[in-house]
Write a protein that holds these residues in place. Structure first.
Motif, short mmCIF file in Angstrom:
data_model
loop_
_atom_site.label_atom_id
_atom_site.label_comp_id
_atom_site.label_asym_id
_atom_site.label_seq_id
_atom_site.Cartn_x
_atom_site.Cartn_y
_atom_site.Cartn_z
N ALA A 1 0.84 -1.20 0.00
CA ALA A 1 0.00 0.00 0.00
C ALA A 1 0.87 1.24 0.00
O ALA A 1 1.97 1.23 0.55
N ILE A 2 0.40 2.29 -0.65
CA ILE A 2 1.10 3.57 -0.56
C ILE A 2 0.19 4.56 0.15
O ILE A 2 -1.04 4.43 0.11
N ALA A 3 0.78 5.54 0.81
CA ALA A 3 -0.01 6.50 1.57
C ALA A 3 0.75 7.81 1.71
O ALA A 3 1.96 7.86 1.48
N GLY A 4 0.03 8.87 2.07
CA GLY A 4 0.66 10.19 2.23
C GLY A 4 0.45 11.02 0.98
O GLY A 4 0.04 10.50 -0.08
N GLY A 5 0.73 12.30 1.09
CA GLY A 5 0.45 13.24 0.01
C GLY A 5 0.99 12.82 -1.35
O GLY A 5 0.32 12.97 -2.38
N VAL A 6 2.22 12.28 -1.37
CA VAL A 6 2.85 11.93 -2.65
C VAL A 6 2.12 10.75 -3.31
O VAL A 6 2.20 10.57 -4.53
N ALA A 7 1.36 9.97 -2.52
CA ALA A 7 0.59 8.85 -3.07
C ALA A 7 -0.54 9.34 -3.99
O ALA A 7 -1.16 8.55 -4.70
N ALA A 8 -0.79 10.65 -4.00
CA ALA A 8 -1.80 11.21 -4.92
C ALA A 8 -1.25 11.33 -6.33
O ALA A 8 -2.00 11.58 -7.28
#
Ligand code: KG4
Ligand code: ZN
Length: 340
Positions: free
Chosen positions: A275-282
């Motif tokens: 899974a990816i997460a955090g602002g850069v994951a957008a």
């Protein structure tokens, strides 16, 4: 329902979730415009803005959910890490509500909020958390890979200097793009062609075989190249696009280098999900590339809804649902700028 409160940085956010993780309301009062003139977050301004927005937002969340105070069973608040003055506003507010309503308060590690966020759905109950998954938390303040087992995250690496989002922001600022820089770089990169000979960036490796990230080299290199080639937000559009595309690729190349290394070093059977997460994951380019990465390995890749990538209270309330057992006397919810 559980009430979530997030005030660790420059977004005041309040959410109401049902016990199954269904997000009833997730409100965000962004302060980006207030900080934009300074090219980054000003802590003092952030605290004052949180003070102004927190309670009106709580009130509106209840109204939007057609809920009463009696429907709120517990509260989850980000207590660490973050800007201390900003965190204090949320924690003090949550303590007051918890005392006043006589309901439990759970203090949440902001990073855990990000880690679980890919399992929140746009509509309906959350996706059940797998027994084990690998999580990449990539934001303005953090870049780390975690091995998450039975809801407990073990950090496998971290950045030795700048976070990936911070690197986007600082380089964007240098070339005159508005804050936050990540979405700006992504936008300009779309029209760009990639030429690593024109804009050479390397993936750094440590002598001691460490899997840590390091983005300060790319940052310094990008600033030097931008200066040499006269890359400016208000300059040659093609040059800007090519620079952004190559720079963005370099940031992600390091991400995949470390992910591959982490993956190959994992003992025993591999986890079924990443899974990816955090602002850069957008970032759309990253979302495509990591989905490809998963396909070639037969691994499920969880991408958070874009609204749950950047800071939000839904993810904090969701982490609160996983951490109900930690609910304690509200006096024990202490704001801390660092994790420990
Ligand atoms: O998770 P977040 O809201 O705050 C922290 O906890 O740090 O992440 C904000 C960061 C900023 O550095 C911003 O530039 C970056 O996420 N970001 C992006 C994109 N959208 C936000 N970076 C690259 N591409 C994007 N589309
Ligand atoms: Zn965050």
């Amino acid at each position: 329902m559980i009430l979530g409160i997030e005030t660790s940085c420059d977004e005041t956010s309040v959410a109401l979730l049902e016990r199954d993780g269904n997000v009833r309301v997730n409100l965000i009062a962004s302060q980006i415009e207030r900080h934009q003139p300074f090219g980054g977050v000003v802590p003092e301004i952030a605290s004052r803005e949180h003070l102004q927005h927190l309670f009106p937002l709580v009130r509106r969340a209840l109204d939007d959910a057609h809920a009463q105070w009696g429907d709120v069973e517990s509260i989850a608040v980000t207590s660490r890490p973050g800007l201390i003055g900003a965190l204090l506003v949320g924690v003090a507010g949550a303590q007051g509500l918890s005392y006043g309503l006589g309901i439990p308060l759970v203090a949440i590690n902001h990073l855990e909020g990000h880690i679980f966020s890919p399992y929140l759905q746009r509509e309906g109950p959350a996706i059940p958390l797998p027994q084990r998954f690998i999580s990449l938390v990539i934001s303005g303040g953090h870049s780390s890979i975690y091995d998450v087992q039975n809801g407990q995250a073990t950090m496998l690496n971290r950045t030795r200097d700048d976070a990936i989002g911070e690197t986007f922001d600082k380089v964007a600022k240098f070339i005159g793009l508005p804050y936050p820089g990540g979405p700006q770089i992504e936008k300009h990169a779309r029209a760009g062609s990639r030429d690593p000979r024109r804009f050479p960036f390397a993936v750094p490796h440590f002598k001691d075989d460490s899997l840590d990230f390091s983005y300060s080299g790319i940052k310094a290199g990008a600033i030097r190249l931008a200066r040499e080639h006269h890359v400016r937000a208000d300059g040659d559009a093609k040059l800007l696009a090519d620079f952004c595309a190559t720079f963005q690729d370099a940031l992600f190349a390091q991400l995949f280098d470390r992910l591959d290394a982490v993956w190959s070093r994992l003992d025993g059977p591999k986890p079924a999900e990443v899974a990816i997460a955090g602002g850069v994951a957008a970032n759309g380019v990253l979302r495509e590339r990591i989905s490809e990465w998963g396909k070639t390995r037969g691994v499920v890749v969880r991408l958070p809804e874009k609204r749950y990538c950047t800071d939000n209270a839904a993810m904090i309330a969701f982490a609160g649902l996983q951490r109900q057992a930690d609910a304690a006397d509200p006096r024990r919810a202490v704001a801390r700028s660092r994790i420990a």
